[in-house]
Design a protein around this motif. Structure first.
Motif, PDB file in Angstrom:
ATOM      1  N   ALA A 206      46.006  55.858   1.641  1.00  0.00           N
ATOM      2  CA  ALA A 206      46.881  55.076   0.771  1.00  0.00           C
ATOM      3  C   ALA A 206      47.232  53.735   1.409  1.00  0.00           C
ATOM      4  CB  ALA A 206      48.152  55.860   0.467  1.00  0.00           C
ATOM      5  N   GLU A 207      47.506  53.718   2.693  1.00  0.00           N
ATOM      6  CA  GLU A 207      47.823  52.452   3.369  1.00  0.00           C
ATOM      7  C   GLU A 207      46.604  51.538   3.403  1.00  0.00           C
ATOM      8  OE1 GLU A 207      49.482  53.329   7.167  1.00  0.00           O
ATOM      9  OE2 GLU A 207      51.312  54.247   6.358  1.00  0.00           O
ATOM     10  N   SER A 208      45.428  52.104   3.616  1.00  0.00           N
ATOM     11  CA  SER A 208      44.220  51.279   3.634  1.00  0.00           C
ATOM     12  C   SER A 208      43.958  50.669   2.258  1.00  0.00           C
ATOM     13  CB  SER A 208      43.033  52.133   4.078  1.00  0.00           C
ATOM     14  OG  SER A 208      41.831  51.395   4.011  1.00  0.00           O
ATOM     15  N   ASN A 209      44.164  51.462   1.200  1.00  0.00           N
ATOM     16  CA  ASN A 209      43.942  50.943  -0.152  1.00  0.00           C
ATOM     17  C   ASN A 209      44.990  49.892  -0.526  1.00  0.00           C
ATOM     18  OD1 ASN A 209      41.791  52.682  -0.400  1.00  0.00           O
ATOM     19  ND2 ASN A 209      42.950  54.238  -1.520  1.00  0.00           N
ATOM     20  N   THR A 210      46.215  50.096  -0.063  1.00  0.00           N
ATOM     21  CA  THR A 210      47.264  49.110  -0.345  1.00  0.00           C
ATOM     22  C   THR A 210      46.963  47.793   0.357  1.00  0.00           C
ATOM     23  OG1 THR A 210      48.899  50.890  -0.555  1.00  0.00           O
ATOM     24  CG2 THR A 210      49.738  48.665  -0.239  1.00  0.00           C
ATOM     25  N   THR A 211      46.472  47.885   1.570  1.00  0.00           N
ATOM     26  CA  THR A 211      46.111  46.668   2.310  1.00  0.00           C
ATOM     27  C   THR A 211      45.000  45.921   1.588  1.00  0.00           C
ATOM     28  OG1 THR A 211      46.757  47.670   4.422  1.00  0.00           O
ATOM     29  CG2 THR A 211      45.255  45.789   4.501  1.00  0.00           C
ATOM     30  N   ASP A 212      43.990  46.647   1.146  1.00  0.00           N
ATOM     31  CA  ASP A 212      42.890  45.994   0.431  1.00  0.00           C
ATOM     32  C   ASP A 212      43.389  45.331  -0.850  1.00  0.00           C
ATOM     33  OD1 ASP A 212      41.214  46.871   2.411  1.00  0.00           O
ATOM     34  OD2 ASP A 212      40.519  48.634   1.284  1.00  0.00           O
ATOM     35  N   MET A 213      44.310  45.992  -1.551  1.00  0.00           N
ATOM     36  CA  MET A 213      44.834  45.434  -2.794  1.00  0.00           C
ATOM     37  C   MET A 213      45.607  44.146  -2.539  1.00  0.00           C
ATOM     38  SD  MET A 213      47.858  45.105  -4.727  1.00  0.00           S
ATOM     39  CE  MET A 213      48.942  46.370  -4.074  1.00  0.00           C
ATOM     40  N   LEU A 214      46.466  44.147  -1.534  1.00  0.00           N
ATOM     41  CA  LEU A 214      47.285  42.963  -1.253  1.00  0.00           C
ATOM     42  C   LEU A 214      46.439  41.823  -0.698  1.00  0.00           C
ATOM     43  CD1 LEU A 214      50.451  44.664   0.305  1.00  0.00           C
ATOM     44  CD2 LEU A 214      50.221  43.625  -1.963  1.00  0.00           C
ATOM     45  N   GLU A 215      45.467  42.140   0.125  1.00  0.00           N
ATOM     46  CA  GLU A 215      44.595  41.085   0.646  1.00  0.00           C
ATOM     47  C   GLU A 215      43.807  40.444  -0.488  1.00  0.00           C
ATOM     48  OE1 GLU A 215      42.214  42.912   3.608  1.00  0.00           O
ATOM     49  OE2 GLU A 215      43.731  42.728   5.206  1.00  0.00           O
ATOM     50  N   GLY A 216      43.276  41.236  -1.389  1.00  0.00           N
ATOM     51  CA  GLY A 216      42.548  40.668  -2.511  1.00  0.00           C
ATOM     52  C   GLY A 216      43.445  39.831  -3.409  1.00  0.00           C
ATOM     53  N   LEU A 217      44.702  40.277  -3.616  1.00  0.00           N
ATOM     54  CA  LEU A 217      45.622  39.526  -4.462  1.00  0.00           C
ATOM     55  C   LEU A 217      45.994  38.190  -3.833  1.00  0.00           C
ATOM     56  CD1 LEU A 217      47.520  39.338  -6.911  1.00  0.00           C
ATOM     57  CD2 LEU A 217      49.233  40.593  -5.571  1.00  0.00           C
ATOM     58  N   LEU A 218      46.351  38.197  -2.546  1.00  0.00           N
ATOM     59  CA  LEU A 218      46.772  36.955  -1.892  1.00  0.00           C
ATOM     60  C   LEU A 218      45.595  36.010  -1.664  1.00  0.00           C
ATOM     61  CD1 LEU A 218      49.391  38.322   0.666  1.00  0.00           C
ATOM     62  CD2 LEU A 218      49.800  37.225  -1.546  1.00  0.00           C
ATOM     63  N   HIS A 219      44.410  36.546  -1.441  1.00  0.00           N
ATOM     64  CA  HIS A 219      43.244  35.668  -1.311  1.00  0.00           C
ATOM     65  C   HIS A 219      42.963  34.952  -2.623  1.00  0.00           C
ATOM     66  CE1 HIS A 219      41.535  37.992   2.384  1.00  0.00           C
ATOM     67  NE2 HIS A 219      42.382  37.034   2.750  1.00  0.00           N
ATOM     68  N   SER A 220      43.187  35.643  -3.721  1.00  0.00           N
ATOM     69  CA  SER A 220      42.981  35.001  -5.017  1.00  0.00           C
ATOM     70  C   SER A 220      44.021  33.917  -5.277  1.00  0.00           C
ATOM     71  CB  SER A 220      43.033  36.059  -6.134  1.00  0.00           C
ATOM     72  OG  SER A 220      44.329  36.633  -6.221  1.00  0.00           O
ATOM     73  N   LEU A 221      45.158  33.973  -4.571  1.00  0.00           N
ATOM     74  CA  LEU A 221      46.202  32.955  -4.719  1.00  0.00           C
ATOM     75  C   LEU A 221      46.031  31.787  -3.738  1.00  0.00           C
ATOM     76  CD1 LEU A 221      49.330  35.270  -5.226  1.00  0.00           C
ATOM     77  CD2 LEU A 221      48.024  34.035  -6.970  1.00  0.00           C
ATOM     78  N   GLY A 222      44.987  31.830  -2.937  1.00  0.00           N
ATOM     79  CA  GLY A 222      44.705  30.711  -2.042  1.00  0.00           C
ATOM     80  C   GLY A 222      44.994  30.978  -0.576  1.00  0.00           C
ATOM     81  N   VAL A 226      45.547  36.976   5.664  1.00  0.00           N
ATOM     82  CA  VAL A 226      46.571  37.921   5.196  1.00  0.00           C
ATOM     83  C   VAL A 226      46.639  39.066   6.194  1.00  0.00           C
ATOM     84  CG1 VAL A 226      47.318  39.472   3.369  1.00  0.00           C
ATOM     85  CG2 VAL A 226      46.126  37.326   2.800  1.00  0.00           C
ATOM     86  N   LYS A 227      47.854  39.337   6.646  1.00  0.00           N
ATOM     87  CA  LYS A 227      48.077  40.426   7.601  1.00  0.00           C
ATOM     88  C   LYS A 227      49.121  41.382   7.031  1.00  0.00           C
ATOM     89  CE  LYS A 227      49.296  41.354  12.436  1.00  0.00           C
ATOM     90  NZ  LYS A 227      49.738  40.734  13.724  1.00  0.00           N
ATOM     91  N   VAL A 228      48.768  42.668   6.965  1.00  0.00           N
ATOM     92  CA  VAL A 228      49.670  43.688   6.451  1.00  0.00           C
ATOM     93  C   VAL A 228      50.001  44.650   7.589  1.00  0.00           C
ATOM     94  CG1 VAL A 228      50.010  45.505   4.744  1.00  0.00           C
ATOM     95  CG2 VAL A 228      48.649  43.479   4.150  1.00  0.00           C
ATOM     96  N   VAL A 229      51.293  44.807   7.844  1.00  0.00           N
ATOM     97  CA  VAL A 229      51.771  45.660   8.932  1.00  0.00           C
ATOM     98  C   VAL A 229      52.641  46.760   8.324  1.00  0.00           C
ATOM     99  CG1 VAL A 229      53.051  45.765  11.100  1.00  0.00           C
ATOM    100  CG2 VAL A 229      51.708  43.728  10.535  1.00  0.00           C
TER     101      VAL A 229
END
Length: 232
Positions: A206-222, A226-229
């Motif tokens: 779940a943490e790995s999937n959440t990280t992938d989701m947030l990285e993809g979202l923030l990369h799309s915003l420019g 992105v670092k998720v801790v």
């Protein structure tokens, strides 16, 4: 002068009719015929020899439930990032101390199948947990660790394999509102599924999937970096 009358032998017409031995009365014949017809009909239904009778004696189901009422609404702030499917075989036996199992005792073999979700509660993320540089090209997010949801038993995939009950337990079911209830084995299955989920890698996924989701979202915003801790 008196006249004596000699007794005469009764003729066959004067004798009462005698029932022949072994001859059935009329009502017994009618009852036997009805029983035979019913046996043939139900045997035909059982063996599917008379399919039309199955529909004739079939039961009908009527749903007279009232409308469902909305009791409350809760806003969800968690991200369901993974879901695990589990199956457990529950063998639950209850014995009496001084009675044999044939008199008092139960044993149920039950296959329980259910799911457990793993989620990250994004509602606990505060302003201090999100750091963005001046160029808005790098971001750091601090999130709580993933948690496990409540195990949910799937009734379509869960079933009792066998049930063994003593004589007293069978008699008790006759006066019970819920004969042959499976609440005990269902609760035990839910507990075992929950324990299996804790020992699995569901929260890590779940943490790995959440990280992938947030990285993809923030990369799309420019954002380029992105670092998720995850922290307690």
């Amino acid at each position: 002068m008196t006249t004596s009358i000699e007794p005469t032998e009764p003729t066959e017409a004067d004798k009462p009719a005698r029932r022949l031995p072994g001859r059935m009365p009329g009502w017994a014949k009618a009852l036997t015929a009805v029983v035979v017809v019913l046996v043939v009909m139900f045997a035909g239904i059982r063996l599917s020899l008379l399919p039309g009778l199955r529909d004739f004696f079939g039961t009908e189901t009527h749903d007279r439930s009232g409308p469902a009422l909305l009791q409350s609404i809760q806003d969800m702030s968690r991200y369901d990032a993974a879901s695990g499917n589990f199956q457990v075989v529950v063998d639950l036996e209850k014995d009496a101390k001084y009675l044999p199992d044939a008199i008092r005792g139960t044993r149920t073999l039950y296959v329980g199948a259910g799911t457990v979700d793993a989620y990250v509660d994004l509602g606990k993320v505060g302003d201090d947990d999100v750091t963005v540089d001046e160029d808005r090209t790098s971001a750091t997010l601090r999130l709580p660790h993933a948690l496990l949801g409540t195990p949910a038993l799937d009734p379509d995939r869960s079933y009792a394999v066998s049930k063994q009950r003593g004589l007293l337990d069978r008699l008790g079911d006759l006066f019970s509102d819920n004969p042959g209830g499976e609440q005990a084995v269902q609760k035990l299955a839910v507990r075992h599924i929950g324990d299996a989920a804790k020992e699995s890698e569901l929260t890590a996924r779940a943490e790995s999937n959440t990280t992938d989701m947030l990285e993809g979202l923030l990369h799309s915003l420019g954002f380029k970096e992105v670092k998720v801790v995850y922290s307690s």
